[in-house]
Design an enzyme around this catalytic site. Structure first.
Site, mmCIF file in Angstrom:
data_model
loop_
_atom_site.group_PDB
_atom_site.id
_atom_site.type_symbol
_atom_site.label_atom_id
_atom_site.label_comp_id
_atom_site.label_asym_id
_atom_site.label_seq_id
_atom_site.Cartn_x
_atom_site.Cartn_y
_atom_site.Cartn_z
ATOM 1 N N GLU A 1 -19.130 57.853 17.474
ATOM 2 C CA GLU A 1 -19.323 56.480 17.948
ATOM 3 C C GLU A 1 -20.452 55.710 17.259
ATOM 4 O OE1 GLU A 1 -19.775 56.449 22.177
ATOM 5 O OE2 GLU A 1 -17.741 57.086 22.519
ATOM 6 N N GLU B 1 -12.616 61.748 23.578
ATOM 7 C CA GLU B 1 -13.297 61.548 24.868
ATOM 8 C C GLU B 1 -12.470 60.610 25.723
ATOM 9 O OE1 GLU B 1 -17.417 60.217 24.904
ATOM 10 O OE2 GLU B 1 -17.874 61.532 23.204
HETATM 11 C C1 BG6 Z 1 -19.650 58.026 25.109
HETATM 12 C C2 BG6 Z 1 -20.561 59.061 24.521
HETATM 13 O O1 BG6 Z 1 -19.986 56.800 24.566
HETATM 14 O O2 BG6 Z 1 -19.730 57.774 26.454
HETATM 15 C C3 BG6 Z 1 -21.006 60.128 25.507
HETATM 16 O O3 BG6 Z 1 -20.005 59.650 23.382
HETATM 17 C C4 BG6 Z 1 -21.376 59.465 26.813
HETATM 18 O O4 BG6 Z 1 -22.057 60.842 24.942
HETATM 19 C C5 BG6 Z 1 -20.139 58.779 27.358
HETATM 20 O O5 BG6 Z 1 -21.921 60.326 27.775
HETATM 21 C C6 BG6 Z 1 -20.353 58.131 28.704
HETATM 22 O O6 BG6 Z 1 -21.423 57.244 28.644
HETATM 23 P P1 BG6 Z 1 -22.516 57.213 29.769
HETATM 24 O O7 BG6 Z 1 -23.420 56.110 29.404
HETATM 25 O O8 BG6 Z 1 -21.794 56.962 31.037
HETATM 26 O O9 BG6 Z 1 -23.150 58.564 29.735
#
Ligand code: BG6
Length: 471
Positions: A163, A374
């Protein structure tokens, strides 16, 4: 409804968010070790010093993943465990840790899917300008090559970067991630280019080694849609996609930046300092991408703005992902819409937009192989009589897996799905308040692991290859 046998069901994590052991066994400090100690930067000052202690408990964690039937575990390597100073001397104990983790996965037949950079940069490199400094690119290539040589006999899937838009935008526009700089668009675009250049060089080096594995990178994927069909908002969506989608995907998959954005950046004096040699390498590397990783959480709903509007106040709750801010160039803003559903952190829940977005990828980039690297729900999980009843997460993942299957049936080339996350972990800014995992970690009880309702549910999904998903 069944997913093919070669479709990987996985789950993911990232080093800073799970490992802890921040100074154990020779690891060097990172930008995040420093940033989280600055008062006010994270929820209640939480940091990854201990995180969920995956570094010391990886055997227990991988055993639980195996029990869940997980086919692949996506995790990241902490650069500072391997090169405590970013370059120079190698820390053998760091290499040993990842060898052990990889071997532990393989013991259970779990495919290790390795991210080389998930935001934790050795502090010495951060101090020298981080990704603004082209020496960081050289250091990254050395680090990547070492990882290929040390782990590539068993790791057949490498992700170069996680990202870019997030660490570049939160680092140089929002000021919410290291180095905490606000509204510096020139630096923001420079960082993105330097990272794409580093990605290209790492790909070229990887292919020279003939390891017969796959390499690609993971982008966050938040396709933009106008809030209505008006001309102004259709334009806003096009503009947003040029800057947030094509700026990131074109250099990787087409080998050059989108003309629309380049022209505007040049007019505004915001184009990165790039050399013809760098641009040529980016072009040379494009066909070497074996796949693209997509991290999908939510789409963006955008509205054209006529007059410059102020950025809203940067609070911890809204600084990652919640709509409400104007674009850096004040052309559009992201908005919350009354007829949409949102998480507690105001991230839109839209499996429908996921399908539409995946179609956009196919239309623009053809049959590139995709992994959903993800996707998941950040929530405060309800605990009822000691059991973690994360039903909203089950519904969320169910609906997004159904969306993935629908996209596959429409001809999008998707070969795996990684839930975020395998285990509860440190949310960068929201600490442990926001949970994502199938495995719960009890911070009041010695970090004890517990299986959530979603753990049992996902196990069944994998065992039946999605046949029983609720449509
Ligand atoms: C993604 C990242 O952007 O979102 C993760 O790759 C991150 O590392 C996930 O944990 C969720 O974001 P947040 O801010 O809710 O932890």
């Amino acid at each position: 409804m069944k997913f093919e046998n070669d479709f990987l069901f996985g789950a993911a994590s990232a080093s800073y968010q799970v490992e802890g052991a921040w100074d154990q066994d020779g690891k060097g400090p990172t930008n995040w070790d420093e940033f989280t100690k600055i008062p006010g930067k994270t929820f209640e000052g939480t940091n990854g010093d201990i995180a969920v202690d995956h570094y010391n408990r990886y055997k227990e964690d991988v055993r639980l993943m195996a029990e869940m039937g997980l086919e692949s575990y996506r995790f990241s390597i902490s650069w500072a465990r391997i090169f405590p100073n970013g370059t120079g001397e190698v820390n053998q104990k760091g290499i040993d840790f990842y060898n052990n983790l990889i071997d532990e996965c393989l013991k259970y037949g779990i495919v290790p899917f390795v991210t080389l950079y998930h935001w934790d940069l050795p502090l010495s490199l951060e101090k020298k300008g981080a990704w603004l400094n082209k020496d960081t690119v050289d250091a990254y290539v050395d680090y990547a090559v070492l990882c290929f040589k040390e782990f590539g006999d068993r790791v057949k899937n490498f992700i170069t970067f996680n990202e870019t838009v997030v660490f570049a935008a939160l680092g140089y526009l929002a000021g919410a991630h290291p180095p905490g700089i606000e509204n510096d668009a020139k630096k923001y675009f420079q960082v993105t280019h330097n990272v794409f250049y580093a990605h290209a060089r790492a790909l070229i080096e990887y292919k020279k080694l003939n390891q017969y594995g796959e390499i690609g990178l993971s982008h966050v994927f938040s396709p933009a849609f106008g809030i209505d069909d008006s001309e102004a908002n259709t334009f806003a969506a096009m503009h947003a996609n040029q800057y947030q989608f094509h700026w990131f995907f074109d250099p990787i998959l087409r080998g050059h930046y989108p003309e629309y954005v380049v022209k505007q950046l040049e007019e505004k004096g915001l184009a990165p300092d790039w050399t013809t040699e760098e641009l040529a390498l980016i072009e040379q590397a494009a066909p070497l991408n074996d796949f693209m990783g997509l991290n999908y959480y939510q789409p963006q709903r955008v509205e054209k703005i006529e007059e410059a509007v102020e950025k809203r106040e940067n609070t911890l709750e809204n600084s990652t992902g919640a709509p409400g801010n104007p674009s850096f160039d004040n052309v559009y803003r992201t908005v919350l819409m009354e007829d949409k559903r949102y998480t507690k952190w105001n991230w839109e829940i839209s499996p429908e937009a996921f399908v539409d977005g995946l179609e956009m990828i196919k239309e623009n980039y053809g049959q590139i192989k995709l992994y959903i690297t993800e996707n998941g729900l950040g929530d405060e999980d309800p605990i009822i009589e000691g059991a973690v009843c994360d039903i909203p997460r089950i519904n969320f993942i169910n609906d997004h897996l159904v969306a993935v299957k629908e996209a596959i049936d429409r001809g999008v080339h998707i070969k795996g799905y990684y839930a975020w996350s395998a285990i509860d972990l440190l949310s960068w800014l929201n600490g442990y308040k926001k949970q994502y995992g199938f495995i719960y970690v009890d911070h009041k009880n010695g970090l004890e692991r517990k299986k959530k309702a979603s753990f049992h549910w996902f196990k069944e999904v994998i065992a039946t290859r999605g046949e029983n998903l609720d449509r």
